[in-house]
Design a protein around this motif. Structure first.
Motif, mmCIF file in Angstrom:
data_model
loop_
_atom_site.group_PDB
_atom_site.id
_atom_site.type_symbol
_atom_site.label_atom_id
_atom_site.label_comp_id
_atom_site.label_asym_id
_atom_site.label_seq_id
_atom_site.Cartn_x
_atom_site.Cartn_y
_atom_site.Cartn_z
ATOM 1 N N TYR A 65 3.867 0.620 0.500
ATOM 2 C CA TYR A 65 2.909 -0.046 -0.366
ATOM 3 C C TYR A 65 3.455 -1.414 -0.709
ATOM 4 C CZ TYR A 65 0.695 4.455 -1.580
ATOM 5 O OH TYR A 65 0.039 5.653 -1.556
ATOM 6 N N GLN A 66 2.589 -2.304 -1.198
ATOM 7 C CA GLN A 66 3.056 -3.575 -1.736
ATOM 8 C C GLN A 66 2.560 -3.694 -3.169
ATOM 9 O OE1 GLN A 66 5.070 -6.062 -0.362
ATOM 10 N NE2 GLN A 66 5.011 -6.827 -2.460
ATOM 11 N N HIS A 80 7.945 -11.412 -5.469
ATOM 12 C CA HIS A 80 6.986 -10.458 -4.911
ATOM 13 C C HIS A 80 6.247 -11.047 -3.702
ATOM 14 C CE1 HIS A 80 7.399 -7.120 -7.619
ATOM 15 N NE2 HIS A 80 7.168 -7.862 -8.700
ATOM 16 N N HIS A 83 8.448 -11.157 -0.647
ATOM 17 C CA HIS A 83 8.502 -9.797 -0.100
ATOM 18 C C HIS A 83 7.219 -9.482 0.656
ATOM 19 C CE1 HIS A 83 9.174 -5.234 -0.909
ATOM 20 N NE2 HIS A 83 9.787 -5.609 0.181
ATOM 21 N N PHE A 84 6.108 -9.850 0.075
ATOM 22 C CA PHE A 84 4.790 -9.648 0.676
ATOM 23 C C PHE A 84 4.692 -10.342 2.034
ATOM 24 C CE2 PHE A 84 0.164 -11.171 0.449
ATOM 25 C CZ PHE A 84 -0.354 -10.005 0.993
ATOM 26 N N ARG A 87 6.544 -8.501 4.684
ATOM 27 C CA ARG A 87 5.853 -7.280 5.089
ATOM 28 C C ARG A 87 4.600 -7.578 5.907
ATOM 29 N NH1 ARG A 87 6.823 -2.839 0.242
ATOM 30 N NH2 ARG A 87 8.776 -2.113 1.186
ATOM 31 N N VAL A 101 -2.090 -2.078 -1.172
ATOM 32 C CA VAL A 101 -1.620 -2.855 -2.319
ATOM 33 C C VAL A 101 -1.902 -2.069 -3.591
ATOM 34 C CG1 VAL A 101 -1.986 -4.960 -3.660
ATOM 35 C CG2 VAL A 101 -1.955 -5.062 -1.157
#
Length: 272
Positions: A65-66, A80, A83-84, A87, A101
């Motif tokens: 998940y994000q 964040h 990181h997103f 991914r 999400v």
């Protein structure tokens, strides 16, 4: 509708172990637990990982998940989104079409939270579009913010980006404030992904993810939900997502085999 299994269902196992176990059980699609894939790639090159997937004829249906994208601010927001982006790159690299999400955890929802969330979701969707990834926003029944299907769909509608839909987790639908009539808000266009589980003998107010059981083994009325998905023409993935510690102790191929059998029984038109 196409069945797959979430790696959360066999959480203690590695990415490679899941690929092998699911394939041995006749399941050729899985919802990736991103931490597992990231850990796997620390010791296994992407080319070898792609070969592993091809050899076992495994499709990566979605990635989970994000978080931290909707309400975070300042340095936390930057972390964040970094990181997103990493991914999203993984999703593009391994042809994962959908990234789940989740809304940020907050103790109290401020008046401007919904407005900020819409703007952030729009920005995240625009980033994802550059990687050809669709976002699936999940509501969580016990959360303070975005706890029901109606709110998640409202955020998606206000966001206005075509590559954002809802992740419909039946467990959170049943254990949270969502209503049966909320199913009428679902369309083939706004529904991005579906996760199935059941619950047996536990009051919904006390239910946690660890209480999830195989579909059909509990008290949820899953038939009408599948009927609704079929009525709106949903042809996407139905993922088995269980986080039951009892199942984690079993042989993963057996868990996958039981899981696939439960999904297929539910998805058979004759059972509705």
């Amino acid at each position: 509708m196409k069945p797959c299994i979430s790696e959360a269902t066999t959480l203690p196992r590695s990415f490679a172990e899941d690929v092998a176990a699911y394939a041995d059980a006749g399941c050729n699609a899985m919802e990736v637990w991103l931490t597992k894939l990231e850990t796997h790639l620390e010791k296994n090159p992407p080319l070898d990982t792609r070969k592993l997937l091809q050899d076992r004829q495994m499709t990566l249906a979605a990635a989970s998940y994000q978080g931290g994208l909707l309400l975070s601010q300042g340095e936390q927001r930057k972390a964040h989104y970094d990181h997103f982006r990493r991914r999203l790159d993984l999703c593009q690299q391994f042809d994962i079409p959908t990234l789940l999400v989740v809304a940020d955890f907050v103790e109290k929802v401020e008046p401007l939270a919904l407005e900020r969330a819409v703007v952030s979701l729009r920005q995240a969707a625009q980033w994802a579009a550059g990687f050809k990834v669709r976002l699936a926003l999940e509501f969580r029944g016990s959360a303070t913010f975005c706890s029901c299907l109606q709110t998640a769909l409202a955020l998606i509608a206000q966001c206005g980006e075509p590559n954002v839909g809802v992740n419909f987790d039946v467990f959170h639908y049943y254990t949270g404030p969502s209503k049966f009539e909320d199913l009428g808000l679902l369309t083939a266009a706004n529904l991005a992904f579906v996760q199935l589980a059941d619950l047996a003998g536990v009051p919904r107010e006390l239910a946690t993810d660890s209480d999830r059981v195989l579909p059909g083994d509990g008290d949820f009325l899953l038939g009408p939900i599948i009927e609704r998905l079929r009525a709106i023409g949903y042809e996407g993935w139905i993922s088995l997502e269980l986080m039951n510690p009892m199942l984690w102790q079993a042989k993963p191929s057996q868990v996958a085999e039981l899981g696939m059998a439960s999904l297929l029984r539910l998805l058979e038109p004759t059972t509705i």
